[in-house]
Scaffold this motif. Structure first.
Motif, short mmCIF file in Angstrom:
data_model
loop_
_atom_site.label_atom_id
_atom_site.label_comp_id
_atom_site.label_asym_id
_atom_site.label_seq_id
_atom_site.Cartn_x
_atom_site.Cartn_y
_atom_site.Cartn_z
N PRO A 1 -8.87 7.78 -10.45
CA PRO A 1 -9.52 8.99 -9.93
C PRO A 1 -11.05 8.96 -9.98
O PRO A 1 -11.70 9.55 -9.12
N ASP A 2 -11.62 8.25 -10.95
CA ASP A 2 -13.08 8.23 -11.05
C ASP A 2 -13.72 7.06 -10.30
O ASP A 2 -14.92 6.86 -10.35
N GLU A 3 -12.92 6.28 -9.59
CA GLU A 3 -13.44 5.16 -8.81
C GLU A 3 -13.63 5.58 -7.36
O GLU A 3 -12.83 6.33 -6.80
N ILE A 4 -14.67 5.05 -6.77
CA ILE A 4 -14.96 5.35 -5.38
C ILE A 4 -14.42 4.20 -4.53
O ILE A 4 -14.57 3.03 -4.88
N GLY A 5 -13.81 4.54 -3.44
CA GLY A 5 -13.31 3.52 -2.53
C GLY A 5 -11.81 3.57 -2.38
O GLY A 5 -11.11 4.22 -3.15
N PRO A 6 -11.32 2.86 -1.38
CA PRO A 6 -9.88 2.86 -1.10
C PRO A 6 -9.12 1.88 -1.98
O PRO A 6 -9.71 1.11 -2.74
N ALA A 7 -7.82 1.91 -1.84
CA ALA A 7 -6.97 0.89 -2.47
C ALA A 7 -7.43 -0.46 -1.93
O ALA A 7 -7.93 -0.56 -0.82
N LEU B 1 0.83 -1.21 0.00
CA LEU B 1 0.00 0.00 0.00
C LEU B 1 0.86 1.26 0.00
O LEU B 1 0.60 2.19 -0.76
N ASP B 2 1.88 1.28 0.84
CA ASP B 2 2.77 2.46 0.88
C ASP B 2 3.41 2.72 -0.47
O ASP B 2 3.51 3.86 -0.92
N LEU B 3 3.86 1.65 -1.12
CA LEU B 3 4.51 1.80 -2.42
C LEU B 3 3.55 2.38 -3.45
O LEU B 3 3.86 3.37 -4.11
N ILE B 4 2.37 1.78 -3.61
CA ILE B 4 1.47 2.26 -4.66
C ILE B 4 0.88 3.62 -4.31
O ILE B 4 0.62 4.43 -5.20
N THR B 5 0.71 3.91 -3.04
CA THR B 5 0.20 5.23 -2.65
C THR B 5 1.21 6.32 -3.01
O THR B 5 0.83 7.38 -3.50
N VAL C 1 7.85 -16.67 0.74
CA VAL C 1 6.79 -17.42 1.40
C VAL C 1 5.41 -16.80 1.30
O VAL C 1 4.40 -17.49 1.46
N LEU C 2 5.33 -15.49 1.05
CA LEU C 2 4.03 -14.82 1.05
C LEU C 2 4.06 -13.61 0.11
O LEU C 2 5.07 -12.93 0.02
N ALA C 3 2.94 -13.39 -0.58
CA ALA C 3 2.84 -12.26 -1.51
C ALA C 3 1.55 -11.49 -1.25
O ALA C 3 0.54 -12.06 -0.83
N ALA C 4 1.60 -10.19 -1.52
CA ALA C 4 0.41 -9.34 -1.46
C ALA C 4 0.51 -8.29 -2.55
O ALA C 4 1.61 -7.80 -2.84
N ALA C 5 -0.62 -7.97 -3.16
CA ALA C 5 -0.67 -6.91 -4.17
C ALA C 5 -1.84 -6.00 -3.86
O ALA C 5 -2.93 -6.46 -3.50
N VAL C 6 -1.60 -4.70 -4.00
CA VAL C 6 -2.62 -3.69 -3.71
C VAL C 6 -2.83 -2.83 -4.95
O VAL C 6 -1.87 -2.32 -5.52
N ARG C 7 -4.09 -2.70 -5.34
CA ARG C 7 -4.47 -1.89 -6.51
C ARG C 7 -4.98 -0.54 -6.04
O ARG C 7 -5.88 -0.46 -5.20
#
Length: 137
Positions: free
Chosen positions: A81-87, A12-16, A71-77
């Motif tokens: 700008p026109d989408e409502i909601g958080p990452a 999240l920090d990276l994509i933000t 051992v573990l992966a996570a991806a955050v989208r």
């Protein structure tokens, strides 16, 4: 902070901090067996096939830093700008499922679930992985 929380926070920090419409939409983080986190950023391209997923970038970063098993992966989208909601947490695409399983056969991934994210073995998301002849399975 748990390993899952650390991993999601890193993605999240990276994509933000790096989000750019039509360039960088997903941040990924991989946790290795030593407890270190490796991040990667989605690299979009004018020619779609040339795009590189965040998980692939993170895997390359991890392999440059260590030989420890992943051992573990996570991806955050990041929302557009026109989408409502958080990452939001997203599972790896099919290509990344194959790639991650090639390099980390025992890896789990964080997936969105009620009441919160949970780790599932990636092999459960890709039960019939392609097995080629380049190297032994």
């Amino acid at each position: 902070m748990t390993g899952n929380e650390r991993l999601m926070a890193a993605a999240l920090d990276l994509i933000t901090s790096r989000y750019r419409l039509a360039r960088h939409q997903i941040g990924a983080a991989l946790l290795d067996a030593d407890g270190d986190i490796h991040v990667g950023l989605h690299l979009d391209a004018m020619v779609g096939r040339a795009a590189v997923c965040a998980e692939a970038v993170a895997l390359g970063v991890a392999r440059m830093a260590t030989n420890a098993p992943i051992v573990l992966a996570a991806a955050v989208r990041h929302p557009k700008p026109d989408e409502i909601g958080p990452a939001r947490l997203v599972p790896p695409c099919g290509l990344c499922r194959e790639l991650l399983l090639d390099h980390a056969p025992g890896i789990s991934v964080l997936v969105a679930d009620a009441p919160g994210p949970r780790a599932v073995p990636l092999a459960d998301l890709l039960p019939h992985k392609y097995i080629g002849t380049k190297w032994s399975a």
